[in-house]
Design a protein around this motif. Structure first.
Motif, PDB file in Angstrom:
ATOM      1  N   THR A 120      -9.595 -10.519 -66.268  1.00  0.00           N
ATOM      2  CA  THR A 120      -9.278 -11.933 -66.529  1.00  0.00           C
ATOM      3  C   THR A 120     -10.561 -12.758 -66.537  1.00  0.00           C
ATOM      4  OG1 THR A 120      -8.812 -12.115 -64.162  1.00  0.00           O
ATOM      5  CG2 THR A 120      -6.922 -12.028 -65.639  1.00  0.00           C
ATOM      6  N   TRP A 147       8.764  -3.297 -74.544  1.00  0.00           N
ATOM      7  CA  TRP A 147       9.625  -3.715 -73.424  1.00  0.00           C
ATOM      8  C   TRP A 147      10.517  -4.854 -73.876  1.00  0.00           C
ATOM      9  CZ3 TRP A 147       8.847  -8.427 -70.353  1.00  0.00           C
ATOM     10  CH2 TRP A 147       7.762  -9.214 -70.779  1.00  0.00           C
ATOM     11  N   LYS A 150      13.494  -6.174 -67.592  1.00  0.00           N
ATOM     12  CA  LYS A 150      12.568  -6.689 -66.579  1.00  0.00           C
ATOM     13  C   LYS A 150      13.016  -7.971 -65.877  1.00  0.00           C
ATOM     14  CE  LYS A 150       9.421  -3.570 -67.889  1.00  0.00           C
ATOM     15  NZ  LYS A 150       8.994  -2.437 -67.075  1.00  0.00           N
ATOM     16  N   ILE A 198       7.715  -4.654 -62.265  1.00  0.00           N
ATOM     17  CA  ILE A 198       7.614  -4.745 -63.729  1.00  0.00           C
ATOM     18  C   ILE A 198       6.659  -3.674 -64.232  1.00  0.00           C
ATOM     19  CG2 ILE A 198       6.656  -6.167 -65.607  1.00  0.00           C
ATOM     20  CD1 ILE A 198       7.692  -8.626 -64.042  1.00  0.00           C
ATOM     21  N   HIS A 199       5.617  -3.429 -63.436  1.00  0.00           N
ATOM     22  CA  HIS A 199       4.564  -2.502 -63.857  1.00  0.00           C
ATOM     23  C   HIS A 199       4.758  -1.075 -63.328  1.00  0.00           C
ATOM     24  CE1 HIS A 199       2.499  -6.326 -64.807  1.00  0.00           C
ATOM     25  NE2 HIS A 199       2.011  -5.623 -65.796  1.00  0.00           N
ATOM     26  N   MET A 204      -6.345  -1.465 -60.403  1.00  0.00           N
ATOM     27  CA  MET A 204      -6.260  -2.620 -61.306  1.00  0.00           C
ATOM     28  C   MET A 204      -4.999  -3.431 -61.004  1.00  0.00           C
ATOM     29  SD  MET A 204      -5.450  -2.909 -65.359  1.00  0.00           S
ATOM     30  CE  MET A 204      -6.863  -2.212 -66.154  1.00  0.00           C
ATOM     31  N   MET A 205      -3.902  -2.748 -60.813  1.00  0.00           N
ATOM     32  CA  MET A 205      -2.651  -3.462 -60.615  1.00  0.00           C
ATOM     33  C   MET A 205      -2.603  -4.142 -59.245  1.00  0.00           C
ATOM     34  SD  MET A 205      -1.648  -3.202 -63.581  1.00  0.00           S
ATOM     35  CE  MET A 205      -0.427  -4.471 -63.301  1.00  0.00           C
ATOM     36  N   LEU A 211      -4.170 -11.578 -57.834  1.00  0.00           N
ATOM     37  CA  LEU A 211      -4.433 -12.702 -58.734  1.00  0.00           C
ATOM     38  C   LEU A 211      -3.160 -13.534 -58.946  1.00  0.00           C
ATOM     39  CD1 LEU A 211      -6.727 -13.033 -61.523  1.00  0.00           C
ATOM     40  CD2 LEU A 211      -4.404 -13.120 -62.322  1.00  0.00           C
ATOM     41  N   MET A 212      -2.037 -12.851 -59.094  1.00  0.00           N
ATOM     42  CA  MET A 212      -0.773 -13.567 -59.287  1.00  0.00           C
ATOM     43  C   MET A 212      -0.441 -14.418 -58.061  1.00  0.00           C
ATOM     44  SD  MET A 212       0.129 -12.648 -62.307  1.00  0.00           S
ATOM     45  CE  MET A 212       1.791 -13.255 -62.472  1.00  0.00           C
ATOM     46  N   ARG A 266      -6.731 -12.831 -70.482  1.00  0.00           N
ATOM     47  CA  ARG A 266      -7.161 -11.432 -70.545  1.00  0.00           C
ATOM     48  C   ARG A 266      -6.631 -10.822 -71.837  1.00  0.00           C
ATOM     49  NH1 ARG A 266      -3.530  -7.333 -69.241  1.00  0.00           N
ATOM     50  NH2 ARG A 266      -5.165  -5.917 -68.579  1.00  0.00           N
ATOM     51  N   TRP A 306      -4.719  -4.051 -75.373  1.00  0.00           N
ATOM     52  CA  TRP A 306      -4.842  -3.439 -76.703  1.00  0.00           C
ATOM     53  C   TRP A 306      -3.959  -2.212 -76.841  1.00  0.00           C
ATOM     54  CZ3 TRP A 306      -6.270   1.623 -76.430  1.00  0.00           C
ATOM     55  CH2 TRP A 306      -7.037   2.036 -75.334  1.00  0.00           C
ATOM     56  N   LEU A 361      -2.519 -16.856 -68.220  1.00  0.00           N
ATOM     57  CA  LEU A 361      -1.742 -17.095 -66.994  1.00  0.00           C
ATOM     58  C   LEU A 361      -2.069 -18.488 -66.491  1.00  0.00           C
ATOM     59  CD1 LEU A 361      -2.498 -13.626 -65.407  1.00  0.00           C
ATOM     60  CD2 LEU A 361      -0.192 -14.426 -65.958  1.00  0.00           C
ATOM     61  N   PHE A 364       3.196 -17.135 -68.328  1.00  0.00           N
ATOM     62  CA  PHE A 364       2.476 -16.008 -68.914  1.00  0.00           C
ATOM     63  C   PHE A 364       2.686 -16.095 -70.425  1.00  0.00           C
ATOM     64  CE2 PHE A 364       2.716 -11.174 -69.696  1.00  0.00           C
ATOM     65  CZ  PHE A 364       1.347 -11.001 -69.699  1.00  0.00           C
ATOM     66  N   LYS A 406       0.407   4.800 -74.053  1.00  0.00           N
ATOM     67  CA  LYS A 406       0.295   3.962 -75.245  1.00  0.00           C
ATOM     68  C   LYS A 406       0.764   4.688 -76.509  1.00  0.00           C
ATOM     69  CE  LYS A 406      -3.727   1.283 -73.501  1.00  0.00           C
ATOM     70  NZ  LYS A 406      -3.589  -0.156 -73.699  1.00  0.00           N
TER      71      LYS A 406
END
Ligand code: HEM
Length: 309
Positions: free
Chosen positions: A17, A148, A153, A161-162, A172-173, A179-180, A191, A194, A241, A252, A290
């Protein structure tokens, strides 16, 4: 050419971010505006409860989204959008769509649909609202989701969610979760995400997953190093965000952009090299998530050839 290119030296394991500066737009309007708004509205007409959902009790946040979206558009694109306020009587002009709307701020009966739903119909972004300590998904208009949908969700906290991502990118999560929790009012962040797809279909919500999987399977024999650049699309999301001041909820926003791989390679020098560097350092489980694992050897061969030519 894509307006952003989130590929550099290697796969980014960080949250990624960056603060949005005072002059950065929260909402972006590009040359696909009319087409994408028409598509959005068509989807919302055909399947309204699939593409827009809300839990009860989030009206304050919905109106904050209306205010945020309209103010941002009018501020950055005054020739295309105008907002006039007389107390709670608001007058909105959308010159790109040749539409005018007069409504009473805070009174949802004065808009044709829910305020969040209405705001989303003015912009290309998907809009998701998360509320409470665990950042629970409480409302959303999601037309161009990538794999999704709201049905899956709604009502889930950020962490759940993740669920598919956590085992692959747990550090990372964890940072993203913090951060949230801590995102301050007045300090929005952005952020990029891709992926690489076999079609530029914008609506990739889950109801299309079986057909998209089949499309990929049908295309696989043609995805040779020589031809793959003309079949694949780079699909990126600019995600923002924003902590809303009165409700404390987080807005979001997701703006999806895409370009044919072969075109991006022609238009952007060093593109092939940067893509190859990122893909080769992407965790294999992430490539599989992905849906890219099926064509990676041909894609690497193509990118290598682009670098030589
Ligand atoms: C800093 C914040 C965030 C980070 C770092 C993050 C990270 C990620 C990553 C790495 C993925 C895997 C997708 C890919 O890379 O192609 C993902 C998927 C996803 N993200 Fe986030 N995300 C963030 C915020 C959000 C928010 C606020 C939502 C709100 C709904 C959200 C919803 C999703 C969903 C629904 C998926 C797909 C999950 C699935 O396949 O079931 N993300 N996210």
């Amino acid at each position: 050419m894509l307006p952003y290119f989130p590929f550099d030296q290697q796969f980014n394991h960080k949250v990624g971010t960056v603060p949005l500066a005072e002059n950065d737009r929260l909402i972006e309007v590009d040359e696909h505006y009319q087409v994408e708004i028409a598509l959005k509205r068509q989807l919302l007409t055909e399947l309204p409860t699939y593409y827009y959902q809300t839990l009860p009790g989030h009206q304050i946040a919905h109106w904050e989204v209306v205010e945020t979206v309209l103010t941002n558009l009018a501020r950055f694109m005054p020739n295309q959008f105008a907002l006039r306020k007389e107390g709670n009587n608001w007058h909105w002009q959308n010159h790109l769509l040749n539409e005018e709307t007069t409504f009473t701020f805070g009174d949802k009966t004065t808009l044709p649909v829910d305020p969040l739903d209405w705001a989303g119909r003015q912009i290309q972004e998907d809009l998701i609202l998360l509320a409470g300590n665990e950042a629970t998904l409480v409302s959303g208009q999601l037309c161009f989701g990538n794999g999704w949908c709201l049905d899956e969700k709604m009502g889930l906290p950020f962490w759940q969610i993740h669920t598919p991502i956590v085992p692959i990118l747990e550090p990372m999560m964890r940072s993203a979760q913090k951060l949230m929790e801590r995102l301050p009012v007045g300090r929005p962040v952005g952020r990029m995400n891709w992926s690489v797809k076999v079609t530029d279909q914008l609506d990739m919500t889950s109801r299309h997953t079986p057909a998209l999987d089949q499309l990929l399977a049908n295309h696989l024999p043609y995805l040779t190093p020589e031809a793959i650049g003309d079949y694949l699309y780079i699909r990126i999301e600019r995600q923002t965000l924003t902590r809303l001041p009165r409700s404390g909820a987080i807005l979001f926003g997701i703006h999806t952009y895409q370009n044919l791989l072969a075109n991006e390679v022609i238009e952007r020098p060093a593109c092939a090299d940067q893509l190859a560097r990122v893909f080769i350092t992407t965790p294999p489980a992430m490539l599989a998530y992905k849906g890219m694992d099926h064509f990676m050897p041909a894609l690497f061969a193509y990118l290598k050839e682009c670098n030589h030519s």
